[in-house]
Each structure stands twice: as C-alpha cells, then as structure tokens.
Design an enzyme around this catalytic site. Structure first.
Site, PDB file in Angstrom:
ATOM      1  N   THR A 203       0.808  -1.023  -0.158  1.00 47.82           N
ATOM      2  CA  THR A 203      -0.254  -0.055  -0.088  1.00 47.82           C
ATOM      3  C   THR A 203       0.874   1.129  -0.024  1.00 47.82           C
ATOM      4  O   THR A 203       0.725   2.225  -0.750  1.00 47.82           O
ATOM      5  CB  THR A 203      -0.967   0.092   1.522  1.00 47.82           C
TER       6      THR A 203
ATOM      7  N   TYR B 178       7.641  -0.202   8.186  1.00 46.97           N
ATOM      8  CA  TYR B 178       6.667   1.109   7.774  1.00 46.97           C
ATOM      9  C   TYR B 178       7.767   2.347   7.616  1.00 46.97           C
ATOM     10  O   TYR B 178       7.581   3.000   6.687  1.00 46.97           O
ATOM     11  CB  TYR B 178       5.897   1.417   9.203  1.00 46.97           C
TER      12      TYR B 178
END
Ligand code: UDP
Length: 327
Positions: free
Chosen positions: A95, A149
C-alpha cells in the site's frame, strides 16, 4: 482550489477535508475504507463542494481521472498504526510503496502539486533529539517488521524527491509526529484513544514496556492548519518538513494523566513489548521534533498542549460512548 485527498475518510484526512471546505475549497476524497470510516465524512456529504469515491489509490485509471480534476493532491492513503504494520507487513509495504507510485506517476503527467505524507517513524531509533529534517535515519534490521513502515515511507520520500528533481513535479513532504484528536480510533494501537477508552471503561490501562519511552503529541487541528498553509507556500515545494509539537511526555506519565483527567480507578499495568507486539520488538526511546524549519517557512507553532488535547479526546470518546449506548 480543487483538492483531492487520498485516504480522506481517515482521521487526519477527514479533519483536513473539513478545514479546506470551510476555507472555500472544493474537496474530493478517494478512500477504500480499509482503516478510514464512512462515519468520519458522512457529515460532509450535504456540502455541494464535497465529493467522494470509495476505491483504492492503486486503481490507476481512476487516479488518472481524479488527479486530472484536481489542482492539489494530499496523499494520505497508507497503512497506519504500528500494530497493523506488525500484523500485516505485506499489505503495509504494498500500500505505502505502490500507492504512492501510482499517485506520483499520474500527478507527474499533469504537473499537479502533491503533498506526500511521511512520518516521524523514519527517524527510527536515533538518539539525537530533537529530530531535524537533515538528520540521519537510524533503522533496525529487516526481520523486525516495525521497520518496514519507516522504510516504506522513506522510499515514498525518495521517490517524491526524485520526481521533483527529474520531472520538476512540485512535491512537499511532511513528516507527522503522533497526531491525535477526536475521531482517531484506538483500533490500530494508537496510545491516546486506547488509554482514554480503557480509563473510561474502568479497564486496566496498558503501558507497553517500562513506560519510560517518550512521545510528543500534536493536535490534529494544528496539523491540518499547517497543511492548508503549506499548500499555498511556493517555498515549501521540494522540501521535507516536520509537523509536530515539542512537548515531550513519557508513556507512563501519560497513563497517569489520562487516569487523573478521567477520574478513573483503572489500574495501570505494564505489558512487555514481546507480548504487546512481537518477539524482539524495538520501540523508540524518545521522539521529539525540531519544528524550526516549518516555523521559519510558515510561522508554524502548535497551539494546543497535551492537557487540552487529552480533555478534547476524553470529551469526544465520552460522546461516542453515549451515542453507542443510545443505539
Ligand atoms: N503504547 C502503550 N500502550 C498501548 C498502545 C501504545 O504503551 O496500549 C505505547 C507504544 O508502545 C509506544 C507509544 O505508546 O511507545 C506510542 O504508540 P502509538 O502506537 O500510539 O504510536 P507510535 O509512536 O508507536 O507510532
């Protein structure tokens, strides 16, 4: 201006949409509701300057069309929350990296300004506080998923700056520091809504680790105000900017303050990181932004301190609980 918000049904996106509409801009949103919520934007639907599409930013044809109709893109769509990232690393990377690739590729075709959302996570374990934008990024090993992340967001930054340099695409990169306020859900692990809900329910307040780790919390209203000003600041183009609050608090102290402010009798319990996240989980001991750069650029200063933030979040969680009870 016509402003497109990817991830606009999320916590920060919905606050930004509200502000931009109030300022007279036209706002369209694209959100797949994976972590965002329709409830966050339902009150905006009656505004003729507002529109929304429920779809993913990875739908290239749709993004080409939406970006074509916009003057500015705020690219907020991303996998968020350390818990989600540790539990679903494939989704996080895909994503965050591919989504940004699609947005930048389409924006580059039309030369549209893109504000790319990065995070204080990129500073990683660095002990050199406050974190300045030109500081080194200190990340842990690849087999600790938390760092995926930070890395995925750092790639977004590199990519955005590459588009700026090679294709003259106007981009602004913002690194947000623990943004909090009404509508933020504790579902993805965020500490303040989690502590407030626990305290109001009389459940144990779960401090992970020994509670000496610190964070600096920024009120969402201060963040979206800065964003709306950056959008019309030509000198911000091509820059990486922290948006945060310099008031630092330990998580142990935060738990005490939440308990006192809610008048709760909840016990405060310590939970080892291994149990809370995954074996070998690494947390950052301190996180404080330098806000000199954005202050020099737009005169930014946070206006809401931690006590006021907690009071507003407590009031909003109480209101949510009252609504849920009536249903
Ligand atoms: N944390 C905690 N209890 C919780 C949730 C989070 O002690 O129920 C801690 C977490 O380990 C971290 C800090 O609070 O040290 C902030 O966590 P959050 O997920 O809100 O944001 P992060 O700064 O980790 O992105």
């Amino acid at each position: 201006m016509r402003v497109l918000l990817t991830g606009g049904a999320g916590f920060i996106g919905s606050h930004l949409a509200e502000l931009l509409l109030a300022q007279g801009h036209a706002v369209s949103i694209v959100d797949d509701l994976s972590t965002g919520s329709f409830d966050n934007i339902s009150h905006l639907r009656s505004n003729p300057a507002f529109s929304y599409v429920i779809d993913t930013v990875m739908n290239e044809r749709l993004m080409a069309e939406l970006i074509d109709q916009a003057d500015v893109v705020f690219h907020l769509a991303a996998a968020v929350g350390v818990k989600l990232i540790v539990e679903a690393p494939t989704r996080t990377i895909h994503t965050n990296v591919h989504g940004t690739e699609v947005v930048l590729t389409q924006a580059a075709k039309k030369g549209k300004l893109v504000v790319v959302f990065s995070t204080s996570e990129v500073y990683g374990k660095s002990a050199t506080v406050p974190f300045r934008e030109d500081a080194d990024l200190v990340l842990g090993p690849t087999f600790k998923h938390r760092w995926a992340y930070a890395c995925s967001k750092a790639i977004d930054e590199f990519l955005a700056l590459a588009y700026y340099r090679e294709r003259r695409l106007p981009v602004i990169i913002v690194r947000l520091f623990n943004t909090v306020g009404p509508r933020q859900t504790g579902r993805y692990g965020m500490v303040i809504p989690t502590f407030v809900r626990q305290a109001l329910a009389g459940e144990p307040i779960t401090v992970y680790g020994d509670g000496t780790q610190t964070r600096s919390f920024t009120y969402v209203g201060d963040v979206v105000d800065a964003l709306s000003r950056l959008m019309t600041t030509p000198a911000a183009v091509g820059q990486v900017l922290n948006i945060g609050n310099t008031e630092e608090v330990s998580i142990g102290e935060l738990a005490e303050r939440v308990r006192a402010k809610t008048g709760s009798r909840s016990p405060i319990v310590r939970i080892p990181y291994d149990e809370a996240y995954e074996a070998g989980f690494e947390d950052m001991p301190r996180r404080v932004p330098s806000i000199e750069k954005i202050h020099a650029l737009i005169g930014y200063r946070p206006t809401v301190g931690l006590d006021e933030i907690l009071e507003r979040v407590i009031a909003s969680v109480r209101a949510d609980i009252a609504v849920a009870d009536r249903r």
